[in-house]
Motif scaffolding. Structure first.
Motif, PDB file in Angstrom:
ATOM      1  N   THR A  58       0.835  -1.210   0.000  1.00 29.41           N
ATOM      2  CA  THR A  58       0.000   0.000   0.000  1.00 29.41           C
ATOM      3  C   THR A  58       0.863   1.252   0.000  1.00 29.41           C
ATOM      4  N   GLU A  59       1.857   1.287   0.895  1.00 29.10           N
ATOM      5  CA  GLU A  59       2.726   2.463   0.998  1.00 29.10           C
ATOM      6  C   GLU A  59       3.540   2.668  -0.286  1.00 29.10           C
ATOM      7  N   LEU A  60       4.068   1.569  -0.824  1.00 30.97           N
ATOM      8  CA  LEU A  60       4.910   1.711  -2.023  1.00 30.97           C
ATOM      9  C   LEU A  60       4.096   2.094  -3.254  1.00 30.97           C
ATOM     10  N   SER A  61       2.884   1.567  -3.383  1.00 30.66           N
ATOM     11  CA  SER A  61       2.052   1.915  -4.542  1.00 30.66           C
ATOM     12  C   SER A  61       1.677   3.391  -4.515  1.00 30.66           C
ATOM     13  N   PHE A  62       1.416   3.928  -3.318  1.00 31.04           N
ATOM     14  CA  PHE A  62       1.135   5.361  -3.198  1.00 31.04           C
ATOM     15  C   PHE A  62       2.390   6.179  -3.485  1.00 31.04           C
ATOM     16  N   PHE A  63       3.543   5.684  -3.007  1.00 34.78           N
ATOM     17  CA  PHE A  63       4.798   6.408  -3.186  1.00 34.78           C
ATOM     18  C   PHE A  63       5.134   6.576  -4.662  1.00 34.78           C
ATOM     19  N   GLU A  64       4.823   5.555  -5.457  1.00 37.81           N
ATOM     20  CA  GLU A  64       5.147   5.617  -6.884  1.00 37.81           C
ATOM     21  C   GLU A  64       4.357   6.706  -7.607  1.00 37.81           C
ATOM     22  N   MET A  65       3.262   7.197  -7.020  1.00 33.17           N
ATOM     23  CA  MET A  65       2.440   8.232  -7.652  1.00 33.17           C
ATOM     24  C   MET A  65       2.978   9.639  -7.419  1.00 33.17           C
ATOM     25  N   LEU A  66       3.974   9.779  -6.536  1.00 35.69           N
ATOM     26  CA  LEU A  66       4.467  11.101  -6.173  1.00 35.69           C
ATOM     27  C   LEU A  66       5.473  11.624  -7.188  1.00 35.69           C
ATOM     28  N   PRO A  67       5.577  12.956  -7.302  1.00 38.33           N
ATOM     29  CA  PRO A  67       6.613  13.553  -8.165  1.00 38.33           C
ATOM     30  C   PRO A  67       8.008  13.227  -7.618  1.00 38.33           C
ATOM     31  N   GLN A  68       9.014  13.308  -8.497  1.00 38.46           N
ATOM     32  CA  GLN A  68      10.365  12.905  -8.127  1.00 38.46           C
ATOM     33  C   GLN A  68      10.928  13.728  -6.969  1.00 38.46           C
ATOM     34  N   ASP A  69      10.761  15.058  -7.014  1.00 38.03           N
ATOM     35  CA  ASP A  69      11.303  15.888  -5.943  1.00 38.03           C
ATOM     36  C   ASP A  69      10.620  15.615  -4.605  1.00 38.03           C
ATOM     37  N   VAL A  70       9.332  15.277  -4.643  1.00 40.17           N
ATOM     38  CA  VAL A  70       8.599  14.944  -3.412  1.00 40.17           C
ATOM     39  C   VAL A  70       9.068  13.603  -2.853  1.00 40.17           C
ATOM     40  N   LYS A  71       9.351  12.656  -3.738  1.00 38.07           N
ATOM     41  CA  LYS A  71       9.860  11.349  -3.307  1.00 38.07           C
ATOM     42  C   LYS A  71      11.155  11.508  -2.508  1.00 38.07           C
ATOM     43  N   ILE A  72      12.059  12.302  -3.031  1.00 32.03           N
ATOM     44  CA  ILE A  72      13.350  12.503  -2.368  1.00 32.03           C
ATOM     45  C   ILE A  72      13.156  13.157  -1.012  1.00 32.03           C
ATOM     46  N   GLU A  73      12.301  14.180  -0.980  1.00 31.76           N
ATOM     47  CA  GLU A  73      12.058  14.914   0.274  1.00 31.76           C
ATOM     48  C   GLU A  73      11.416  14.018   1.335  1.00 31.76           C
ATOM     49  N   ARG A  74      10.434  13.183   0.928  1.00 27.48           N
ATOM     50  CA  ARG A  74       9.740  12.308   1.888  1.00 27.48           C
ATOM     51  C   ARG A  74      10.688  11.256   2.461  1.00 27.48           C
ATOM     52  N   MET A  75      11.519  10.678   1.624  1.00 30.32           N
ATOM     53  CA  MET A  75      12.420   9.627   2.085  1.00 30.32           C
ATOM     54  C   MET A  75      13.525  10.183   2.989  1.00 30.32           C
ATOM     55  N   LEU A  76      13.973  11.397   2.723  1.00 30.66           N
ATOM     56  CA  LEU A  76      14.965  12.013   3.605  1.00 30.66           C
ATOM     57  C   LEU A  76      14.385  12.255   4.989  1.00 30.66           C
ATOM     58  N   LYS A  77      13.103  12.642   5.042  1.00 27.14           N
ATOM     59  CA  LYS A  77      12.450  12.840   6.339  1.00 27.14           C
ATOM     60  C   LYS A  77      12.197  11.498   7.037  1.00 27.14           C
ATOM     61  N   LEU A  78      11.868  10.485   6.230  1.00 25.77           N
ATOM     62  CA  LEU A  78      11.588   9.173   6.804  1.00 25.77           C
ATOM     63  C   LEU A  78      12.843   8.577   7.447  1.00 25.77           C
ATOM     64  N   CYS A  79      13.979   8.797   6.835  1.00 20.98           N
ATOM     65  CA  CYS A  79      15.251   8.276   7.354  1.00 20.98           C
ATOM     66  C   CYS A  79      15.859   9.280   8.326  1.00 20.98           C
ATOM     67  N   SER A  80      15.239   9.411   9.475  1.00 18.18           N
ATOM     68  CA  SER A  80      15.733  10.361  10.471  1.00 18.18           C
ATOM     69  C   SER A  80      16.870   9.742  11.272  1.00 18.18           C
ATOM     70  N   GLU A  81      17.525  10.544  12.082  1.00 16.92           N
ATOM     71  CA  GLU A  81      18.649  10.067  12.888  1.00 16.92           C
ATOM     72  C   GLU A  81      18.196   9.146  14.013  1.00 16.92           C
ATOM     73  N   ASP A  82      16.895   9.141  14.336  1.00 16.18           N
ATOM     74  CA  ASP A  82      16.373   8.286  15.398  1.00 16.18           C
ATOM     75  C   ASP A  82      15.758   6.990  14.885  1.00 16.18           C
ATOM     76  N   THR A  83      15.608   6.855  13.571  1.00 20.15           N
ATOM     77  CA  THR A  83      14.948   5.678  13.004  1.00 20.15           C
ATOM     78  C   THR A  83      15.880   4.475  13.054  1.00 20.15           C
ATOM     79  N   PRO A  84      15.497   3.391  13.763  1.00 13.71           N
ATOM     80  CA  PRO A  84      16.391   2.233  13.884  1.00 13.71           C
ATOM     81  C   PRO A  84      16.496   1.416  12.610  1.00 13.71           C
TER      82      PRO A  84
END
Length: 312
Positions: A58-84
């Motif tokens: 579900t998450e990946l199918s939605f992710f594929e619909m996003l523009p390229q610049d938004v994809k990069i921005e979302r993944m950078l936020k997802l990979c935070s310094e606290d994420t194990p």
């Protein structure tokens, strides 16, 4: 604080490390798992960054619909310094934006062939067990008729000797001398032996014996839920012991209260038989059969009957 590393999860579930290998030693401090659907949509206000992030179809199918610049921005936020760690299920291909962000921020991206829901359930159970509050109690833990009986008392009162007699009768040893206890859920205490003392029993005058060697593998078990505490104490003639069983004493371990019985020990008392009866009686009480309360009821009826006859 009890912690589990991402490496422990990788080894436990045989996960493939796709990227972010430098963060494989990060610690997981909560058993909660996050499905970052809202985060994929851009809502990071309450992002639980300290949880393992599990990405499914579900998450990946939605992710594929996003523009390229938004994809990069979302993944950078997802990979935070606290994420194990970030886990991708179904052996799906991880997006390149996720791989780049994980390598940049050293967040491990892991791959599992399991379905999202199944992996989430198994990982939660594993983390709850490993991160559960723990303590250690001096005593012996024995499985008696399916009841986890924690035998405690002062040194030399006969805890190990009583456990040995119970084992000879077909019951199973869990731990001797030191019982490691963890609270895996509310009112759920699990006892196990330290690795060094597993299936060993110390008998004064004989020394340390191996229960598996003497009685076979069926005489031991690796862990057991603790529901009953029996404290052995030397008989004190000045002390008044409970003879009816109406008053129920409790022992608190971590945040859980368990039923406690005090059994006085003196020559001529067969303590192992008493513990067997205590375990069976505990099971009966859980089934709604309480001999002490029934006796009290009969006594009250008899007293009432005598009072009525006196009135005549």
């Amino acid at each position: 604080m009890i912690q589990v590393s991402t490496r422990d999860v990788v080894e436990k579930f045989n996960l493939a490390v796709i990227s972010g290998e430098e963060g494989i030693g990060r610690y997981i401090t909560t058993s909660d798992i996050s499905r970052p659907g809202l985060e994929m949509a851009g809502y990071f206000t309450h992002y639980p960054a300290n949880r393992v992030q599990l990405i499914g179809k579900t998450e990946l199918s939605f992710f594929e619909m996003l523009p390229q610049d938004v994809k990069i921005e979302r993944m950078l936020k997802l990979c935070s310094e606290d994420t194990p760690a970030i886990v991708v299920s179904h052996n799906m291909e991880a997006p390149q934006e996720l791989i780049d962000a994980s390598n940049q921020n050293h967040v491990p991206v892991l791959l599992t062939p399991m379905k999202t829901t199944r992996f989430s359930s198994r990982l939660t159970n594993f983390l709850e067990s490993k991160l559960a509050p723990q303590t250690a109690v001096h005593g012996v833990l024995v499985d008696v008729y399916g009841i986890g009986v924690l035998i405690t008392g002062k040194s030399g009162v006969g805890k190990s000797e009583t456990a040995l007699e119970l084992i000879k009768k077909g019951h199973r040893l869990v731990a001797d001398d030191c019982v490691e206890i963890r609270q895996e859920a509310e009112n759920l205490l699990i006892g196990s032996p330290p690795p060094l003392l597993e299936h060993l029993l110390e008998i004064r005058g004989i020394g340390i014996i191996d229960i598996i060697t003497l009685f076979g593998a069926s005489a031991v078990r690796p862990y057991k839920r603790i529901t009953l505490n029996i404290e052995l104490e030397t008989w004190d003639p000045e002390k008044t012991y409970d003879r009816l069983g109406l008053d129920e004493e409790k022992m608190k371990i971590i945040d859980t209260d368990i039923t406690k019985l005090t059994i006085p020990v003196r020559p001529g008392r067969n303590v192992s038989v008493i513990i067997e009866v205590a375990a069976m009686n505990y099971r009966l009480k859980k089934l709604g059969v309480n001999a002490a309360q029934e006796f009290s009821r009969r006594l009250d009826e008899m007293v009432s009957l005598h009072d009525e006859m006196d009135d005549y």
